[in-house]
Design a protein around this motif. Structure first.
Motif, PDB file in Angstrom:
ATOM      1  N   GLN A 104      34.994  55.490  52.407  1.00  0.00           N
ATOM      2  CA  GLN A 104      35.491  56.616  53.223  1.00  0.00           C
ATOM      3  C   GLN A 104      35.819  57.835  52.349  1.00  0.00           C
ATOM      4  N   TYR A 105      35.382  57.793  51.107  1.00  0.00           N
ATOM      5  CA  TYR A 105      35.653  58.866  50.132  1.00  0.00           C
ATOM      6  C   TYR A 105      37.136  59.113  49.921  1.00  0.00           C
ATOM      7  N   ASP A 106      37.963  58.085  50.172  1.00  0.00           N
ATOM      8  CA  ASP A 106      39.400  58.199  49.910  1.00  0.00           C
ATOM      9  C   ASP A 106      39.674  57.593  48.536  1.00  0.00           C
ATOM     10  N   GLU A 107      39.242  58.342  47.495  1.00  0.00           N
ATOM     11  CA  GLU A 107      39.339  57.778  46.157  1.00  0.00           C
ATOM     12  C   GLU A 107      40.769  57.557  45.720  1.00  0.00           C
ATOM     13  N   ALA A 108      41.637  58.499  46.057  1.00  0.00           N
ATOM     14  CA  ALA A 108      43.030  58.379  45.659  1.00  0.00           C
ATOM     15  C   ALA A 108      43.667  57.178  46.336  1.00  0.00           C
ATOM     16  N   GLY A 109      43.342  56.973  47.595  1.00  0.00           N
ATOM     17  CA  GLY A 109      43.872  55.815  48.314  1.00  0.00           C
ATOM     18  C   GLY A 109      43.394  54.518  47.678  1.00  0.00           C
ATOM     19  N   ALA A 110      42.104  54.482  47.315  1.00  0.00           N
ATOM     20  CA  ALA A 110      41.546  53.289  46.688  1.00  0.00           C
ATOM     21  C   ALA A 110      42.242  52.978  45.373  1.00  0.00           C
ATOM     22  N   THR A 111      42.417  54.016  44.556  1.00  0.00           N
ATOM     23  CA  THR A 111      43.052  53.765  43.265  1.00  0.00           C
ATOM     24  C   THR A 111      44.513  53.394  43.420  1.00  0.00           C
ATOM     25  N   SER A 112      45.159  53.892  44.483  1.00  0.00           N
ATOM     26  CA  SER A 112      46.558  53.528  44.695  1.00  0.00           C
ATOM     27  C   SER A 112      46.682  52.026  44.912  1.00  0.00           C
ATOM     28  N   ILE A 113      45.824  51.496  45.786  1.00  0.00           N
ATOM     29  CA  ILE A 113      45.859  50.051  46.031  1.00  0.00           C
ATOM     30  C   ILE A 113      45.521  49.294  44.753  1.00  0.00           C
ATOM     31  N   ALA A 114      44.511  49.818  44.028  1.00  0.00           N
ATOM     32  CA  ALA A 114      44.131  49.198  42.761  1.00  0.00           C
ATOM     33  C   ALA A 114      45.311  49.160  41.802  1.00  0.00           C
ATOM     34  N   ALA A 115      46.050  50.282  41.744  1.00  0.00           N
ATOM     35  CA  ALA A 115      47.194  50.354  40.841  1.00  0.00           C
ATOM     36  C   ALA A 115      48.259  49.338  41.249  1.00  0.00           C
ATOM     37  N   ALA A 116      48.519  49.248  42.550  1.00  0.00           N
ATOM     38  CA  ALA A 116      49.522  48.294  43.026  1.00  0.00           C
ATOM     39  C   ALA A 116      49.119  46.868  42.666  1.00  0.00           C
ATOM     40  N   MET A 117      47.813  46.594  42.850  1.00  0.00           N
ATOM     41  CA  MET A 117      47.316  45.258  42.555  1.00  0.00           C
ATOM     42  C   MET A 117      47.388  44.945  41.061  1.00  0.00           C
ATOM     43  N   LEU A 118      47.082  45.979  40.279  1.00  0.00           N
ATOM     44  CA  LEU A 118      47.120  45.835  38.827  1.00  0.00           C
ATOM     45  C   LEU A 118      48.511  45.446  38.361  1.00  0.00           C
ATOM     46  N   VAL A 119      49.509  46.150  38.879  1.00  0.00           N
ATOM     47  CA  VAL A 119      50.893  45.881  38.482  1.00  0.00           C
ATOM     48  C   VAL A 119      51.287  44.464  38.893  1.00  0.00           C
ATOM     49  N   ALA A 120      50.942  44.125  40.131  1.00  0.00           N
ATOM     50  CA  ALA A 120      51.306  42.792  40.613  1.00  0.00           C
ATOM     51  C   ALA A 120      50.650  41.701  39.766  1.00  0.00           C
ATOM     52  N   SER A 121      49.349  41.854  39.488  1.00  0.00           N
ATOM     53  CA  SER A 121      48.638  40.853  38.690  1.00  0.00           C
ATOM     54  C   SER A 121      49.227  40.753  37.297  1.00  0.00           C
ATOM     55  N   PHE A 122      49.517  41.930  36.728  1.00  0.00           N
ATOM     56  CA  PHE A 122      50.066  41.955  35.380  1.00  0.00           C
ATOM     57  C   PHE A 122      51.388  41.204  35.324  1.00  0.00           C
ATOM     58  N   LEU A 123      52.257  41.466  36.309  1.00  0.00           N
ATOM     59  CA  LEU A 123      53.551  40.796  36.334  1.00  0.00           C
ATOM     60  C   LEU A 123      53.383  39.278  36.485  1.00  0.00           C
ATOM     61  N   LEU A 124      52.464  38.893  37.357  1.00  0.00           N
ATOM     62  CA  LEU A 124      52.234  37.460  37.572  1.00  0.00           C
ATOM     63  C   LEU A 124      51.732  36.779  36.303  1.00  0.00           C
ATOM     64  N   LEU A 125      50.752  37.429  35.654  1.00  0.00           N
ATOM     65  CA  LEU A 125      50.192  36.836  34.437  1.00  0.00           C
ATOM     66  C   LEU A 125      51.222  36.801  33.319  1.00  0.00           C
ATOM     67  N   LEU A 126      52.047  37.859  33.260  1.00  0.00           N
ATOM     68  CA  LEU A 126      53.115  37.890  32.260  1.00  0.00           C
ATOM     69  C   LEU A 126      54.055  36.717  32.493  1.00  0.00           C
ATOM     70  N   GLY A 127      54.370  36.506  33.766  1.00  0.00           N
ATOM     71  CA  GLY A 127      55.259  35.397  34.117  1.00  0.00           C
ATOM     72  C   GLY A 127      54.670  34.061  33.676  1.00  0.00           C
ATOM     73  N   ILE A 128      53.380  33.870  33.934  1.00  0.00           N
ATOM     74  CA  ILE A 128      52.734  32.610  33.560  1.00  0.00           C
ATOM     75  C   ILE A 128      52.700  32.451  32.047  1.00  0.00           C
TER      76      ILE A 128
END
Lengths: 284, 367
Positions: A237-261
């Protein structure tokens, strides 16, 4: 900290190269994700990452990944155990089979799984009368993620299990332990960290998986949409900023989870000190 | 509590590891299985423990009048290692590395079925008592990786003793340790056995260790028992050339026996306590380096001194026989070496004070 005396030369240059390389390959692309999402205001960003459809996709992605990694941890351990402990015909073939999910294009895996588990597919036709629908449901997502995560667990546990001294089990048996007690009290604690590592790898892989899932998931909004699909949808939908926002949120969540493990692993390897070199088994 | 091993046979593929082994281990005895590597001593120990299954034969354990069958080839009865209640000590310790020393020793008590399991307080008392016995109670909270080899082996022994084993089996218990610790630990094991009197069998390839520690020594070779006896019997009256050779450095002479004399080369040596035989019999004569006397003009074989090396209170001398039938090793006290003024390239007389004679048919005349 940077002036260490060490018999191994080249500390400075190798550290410099490592940082440069990591920046080039990992950090720069990742920071671009954040920079792009910063073009939004905080409210816009928050709205993008907490939209109901997106929240539902987080639940599915992380939930299904967790379930798939857990299944893999149990059955991957079993597969590794069988491959290490027993001799049987075509063992090499089975061993090679484990790596297949690594090599198979994920789209192929996704289409194959979707076909097999569809209502009229090879496996799906037997499950349908039982009221179990796999393809095009969250269950299908779990199946796909389990498929692609298996080799991570098996290949992590296998070498550790191979190195496990037989004498240790014999000692346990001579002290009166049953097979179950030996497994739970002696073997499992020794291979625990490896199982945890395999679990973390399978989990991380599952979170990022796209190709195999979208074919079997059905992609029904609020039900079987995974987060990577949400990102692709936004991009379309050419909503690049929206896409990267979700990507950023996912990145942080994954990073925290992996750090925890990782922290959990560090803790478990402190509790389980590594084997001293002279405890290695020698051929008699 | 004794063990009877009857006609035990074990093959690994085409390799005969054990050929009809018969052995009795008496109540409270400490027995050493001695032999070169590959002689089957470890296999025998593992079979007694139940870690290996023999192909045929019987193993009986007598704790009381009746006795129980541990293995019976004809009835294909085999009791599991778990049920035999043996304490097994491994060469490489096999301690559980994720457990503290305390938990390692407590393991055998904690895995008992609920009904027989002692309370945690009793376990603690028992474990600490054992750790005091092996003099390592101050290490209870450490992990095996933090201990030295000698300490680990003592913990492994404490762990094996915790289950109050009927028999204690030790597989080269000091094999992975350095010489100094080895010597200390074997004396310590002997003292411990004198205190506890638990029937024990240990495997070793070190003849000094076997002779020093054991009540009886079982010398094995190529899957057979060569000789069973007390350390003195084994050392002073070896039954076969193999036993004689295995227990220390030897010199071998080929010759004949007649009229109570050993004829070696040109020399005739009086044999003490040897029956005079009518006909000359081919024989092999063995003697230890320290039983050889060197002189300038006494009796014995002529030999040339090739070299000499001081080792403590003795001088180790290498000689070559003048008649060309091989080398001789001698150990001479330092005083006599200096008093007689021996030196290299001298031709001297070699006189064996003690000779062990083997006239068995397989020891055929070599020359």
């Amino acid at each position: 900290m940077f002036r260490q005396s060490n018999v191994l030369p080249g500390f400075n240059i190798s550290l410099g190269f490592t940082i440069f390389y990591l920046s080039l390959v990992v950090l720069i692309p990742l920071s671009a994700v954040f920079l792009k999402s910063f073009t939004l205001t905080w409210d816009q960003f928050w709205a993008a990452v907490t939209a109901p459809r997106v929240l539902a996709s987080y639940r599915l992605t992380f939930g299904a990944s967790l379930v798939a990694a857990s299944i893999n941890a149990v059955f991957g351990l079993l597969v590794a155990w069988v491959l290490v402990r027993y001799e049987f015909p075509a063992k090499k073939l089975v061993d090679a089979l484990v790596d297949l999910p690594f090599a198979l294009p994920t789209a192929v895996a996704g289409i194959t799984l979707a076909t097999i588990y569809a209502k009229n597919g090879w496996v799906g036709q037997f499950l349908a009368p039982l009221g179990i629908k796999v393809a095009f449901t969250p269950l299908g997502v779990v199946v796909a993620l389990t498929f692609i995560g298996l080799p991570f667990v098996v290949r992590t546990i296998q070498p550790i299990l191979e190195d496990f001294p037989k004498e240790m089990e014999e000692a346990a048996a001579s002290l009166g332990a049953t097979r179950v007690q030996t497994f739970v009290m002696v073997i499992l604690p020794s291979i625990g960290p490896a199982v945890l590592t395999g679990f973390a790898l399978a989990f991380a892989r599952a979170i990022g998986e796209y190709g195999s899932v979208i074919f079997i998931a059905g992609n029904i909004p609020m039900v079987s949409e995974i987060t990577p699909l949400m990102i692709v949808t936004k991009l379309e939908q050419y909503d690049e900023a929206g896409a990267t926002s979700i990507a950023a949120a996912m990145l942080v969540a994954s990073f925290l989870l992996l750090l925890g493990i990782n922290l959990l692993q560090a803790w478990s390897s402190r509790v389980l000190p590594p084997a001293a070199p002279d405890q290695q088994e020698e051929p008699a | 509590m004794s063990i009877h091993v009857k006609k035990i046979v074990k093959r690994f593929g085409a390799f005969n590891a054990l050929r009809e082994i018969d052995l009795e281990v008496g109540e409270g005895e400490l027995i050493a299985l001695l032999g070169p590597s590959g002689c089957g001593k470890t296999t025998l120990l593992r079979i007694i423990a139940g870690l290996e299954t023999p192909d045929s034969g019987e193993i009986w354990f007598h704790g009381n009048e009746e006795g129980e069958v541990w293995f019976h080839g004809d009835d294909s009865k085999c009791q599991h290692v778990r049920e035999r209640q043996v304490g097994f000590v491994f060469q490489h310790y096999a301690l559980f590395r994720h457990m503290t020393v305390f938990d390692n020793v407590a393991f055998g008590l904690r895995v008992r079925p609920k009904s027989e399991r002692p309370t945690e307080a009793t376990i603690k008392e028992k474990v600490m008592e054992l750790l005091r016995l092996v003099q390592l109670d101050w290490l209870a909270e450490r992990y095996p990786a933090q201990l030295s080899g000698g300490q680990r082996q003592r913990i492994a022994l404490a762990r094996a003793l915790a289950v109050e084993p009927k028999v204690l089996l030790l597989d080269e218990p000091f094999g992975a340790l350095d010489a100094q610790v080895r010597k200390e630990l074997r004396r310590w094991l002997r003292r411990l056995h004198d205190e506890l009197h638990v029937t024990s069998v240990f495997v070793t390839h070190d003849q000094d260790e076997a002779l020093e520690v054991a009540d009886r020594v079982v010398v094995m070779n190529e899957g057979r028992i060569e000789q069973i006896g007390t350390p003195d019997e084994i050392y002073d009256h070896p039954a076969t050339p193999f036993v004689y050779q295995f227990l220390g450095d030897v010199n071998l002479f080929h010759g004949r026996v007649s009229d109570g004399h050993a004829h070696i080369g040109a020399a005739a040596i009086q044999l003490a306590g040897h029956e005079p035989a009518d006909t000359a019999v081919a024989a092999m004569f063995y003697t230890r380096p320290h039983d050889i006397e060197l002189s300038h003009d006494g009796g014995g074989l002529e030999a040339r001194i090739q070299g000499a090396r001081r080792a403590g209170g003795v001088v180790k001398v290498r000689l070559e026989r003048i008649d060309g039938h091989g080398a001789v090793e001698a150990e001479v006290p330092r005083e006599s070496w200096e008093a007689e003024a021996f030196c290299e390239d001298q031709v001297v007389r070699v006189y064996p004070k003690r000779l062990k004679v083997f006239t068995a048919p397989e020891t055929a005349l070599a020359t």
